[in-house]
Design a protein around this motif. Structure first.
Motif, PDB file in Angstrom:
ATOM      1  N   ILE A  92     -40.134  48.915  10.281  1.00  0.00           N
ATOM      2  CA  ILE A  92     -40.488  47.511  10.718  1.00  0.00           C
ATOM      3  C   ILE A  92     -42.093  47.735  10.838  1.00  0.00           C
ATOM      4  O   ILE A  92     -42.668  48.459  11.486  1.00  0.00           O
ATOM      5  CB  ILE A  92     -40.066  47.358  12.311  1.00  0.00           C
ATOM      6  N   GLU A  93     -42.819  46.819  10.228  1.00  0.00           N
ATOM      7  CA  GLU A  93     -43.993  46.498  10.006  1.00  0.00           C
ATOM      8  C   GLU A  93     -44.824  45.549  10.568  1.00  0.00           C
ATOM      9  O   GLU A  93     -44.034  44.495  10.260  1.00  0.00           O
ATOM     10  CB  GLU A  93     -44.636  47.128   8.687  1.00  0.00           C
ATOM     11  N   MET A  94     -45.813  45.328  11.591  1.00  0.00           N
ATOM     12  CA  MET A  94     -46.544  44.197  11.749  1.00  0.00           C
ATOM     13  C   MET A  94     -46.959  43.619  10.481  1.00  0.00           C
ATOM     14  O   MET A  94     -47.726  44.332   9.580  1.00  0.00           O
ATOM     15  CB  MET A  94     -47.484  44.552  12.651  1.00  0.00           C
ATOM     16  N   MET A  95     -47.203  42.186  10.460  1.00  0.00           N
ATOM     17  CA  MET A  95     -47.641  41.397   9.457  1.00  0.00           C
ATOM     18  C   MET A  95     -49.096  41.487   9.592  1.00  0.00           C
ATOM     19  O   MET A  95     -49.429  41.160  10.756  1.00  0.00           O
ATOM     20  CB  MET A  95     -47.105  40.219   9.237  1.00  0.00           C
ATOM     21  N   HIS A  96     -50.088  41.592   8.818  1.00  0.00           N
ATOM     22  CA  HIS A  96     -51.671  41.654   8.867  1.00  0.00           C
ATOM     23  C   HIS A  96     -51.924  40.312   9.109  1.00  0.00           C
ATOM     24  O   HIS A  96     -53.045  40.365   9.881  1.00  0.00           O
ATOM     25  CB  HIS A  96     -52.231  42.304   7.502  1.00  0.00           C
ATOM     26  N   ASP A  97     -51.357  39.335   8.666  1.00  0.00           N
ATOM     27  CA  ASP A  97     -52.031  38.016   8.765  1.00  0.00           C
ATOM     28  C   ASP A  97     -51.479  37.392  10.122  1.00  0.00           C
ATOM     29  O   ASP A  97     -52.047  36.554  10.784  1.00  0.00           O
ATOM     30  CB  ASP A  97     -51.617  36.984   7.800  1.00  0.00           C
ATOM     31  N   ASP A  98     -50.600  37.608  10.714  1.00  0.00           N
ATOM     32  CA  ASP A  98     -50.011  37.404  11.885  1.00  0.00           C
ATOM     33  C   ASP A  98     -49.199  38.488  12.645  1.00  0.00           C
ATOM     34  O   ASP A  98     -48.025  38.571  12.451  1.00  0.00           O
ATOM     35  CB  ASP A  98     -49.158  36.127  12.100  1.00  0.00           C
ATOM     36  N   ARG A  99     -49.738  39.016  13.705  1.00  0.00           N
ATOM     37  CA  ARG A  99     -49.039  40.534  14.302  1.00  0.00           C
ATOM     38  C   ARG A  99     -47.844  40.098  15.076  1.00  0.00           C
ATOM     39  O   ARG A  99     -47.066  40.858  15.451  1.00  0.00           O
ATOM     40  CB  ARG A  99     -50.239  41.005  15.198  1.00  0.00           C
TER      41      ARG A  99
END
Length: 121
Positions: A92-99
């Motif tokens: 599970i990774e946070m999206m860079h454009d919208d955390r």
């Protein structure tokens, strides 16, 4: 469409049931006994079909509350919460454009289980 021969239909459905039983056994063999609900397998199966997938897309596709989905995702990931052993099947990774959004994909262990359960995709 069902065939007129009932034995033909039993063989077709019996084969599908055997495949499903094998898939369930493969899945249960990897997970801790405390995280073996049908919901875990459902979430894992959908991630196998479409990865990476966002948690929002997954929630919408399953029709599950986000809080319930988050518990399932964490037990399938490497950052499990509570007393449940982490399955390490997904990342599970946070999206860079919208955390607020997270991207979910399979780990190598998850890829291996997917191949055992569903064959090469």
């Amino acid at each position: 469409m069902l065939n007129a021969d009932p034995l033909y239909n039993i063989n077709i459905f019996g084969g599908a049931m055997n495949r499903m039983e094998n898939q369930i056994q493969e899945f249960l063999g990897v997970l801790d006994s405390t995280q073996t609900s049908i919901n875990h397998m459902l979430v894992f199966s959908i991630i196998c079909q479409k990865q990476p997938i966002t948690s929002a897309d997954l929630s919408e596709r399953i029709g599950m509350k986000k809080s319930t989905l988050n518990r399932l995702l964490h037990s399938l990931s490497s950052n499990s919460r509570g007393k449940v052993k982490a399955a390490e099947l997904i990342e599970i990774e946070m999206m860079h454009d919208d955390r607020r959004h997270r991207s979910i994909s399979l780990t190598p262990k998850g890829e291996s289980l997917m191949k055992k359960m569903f064959g090469d995709k």
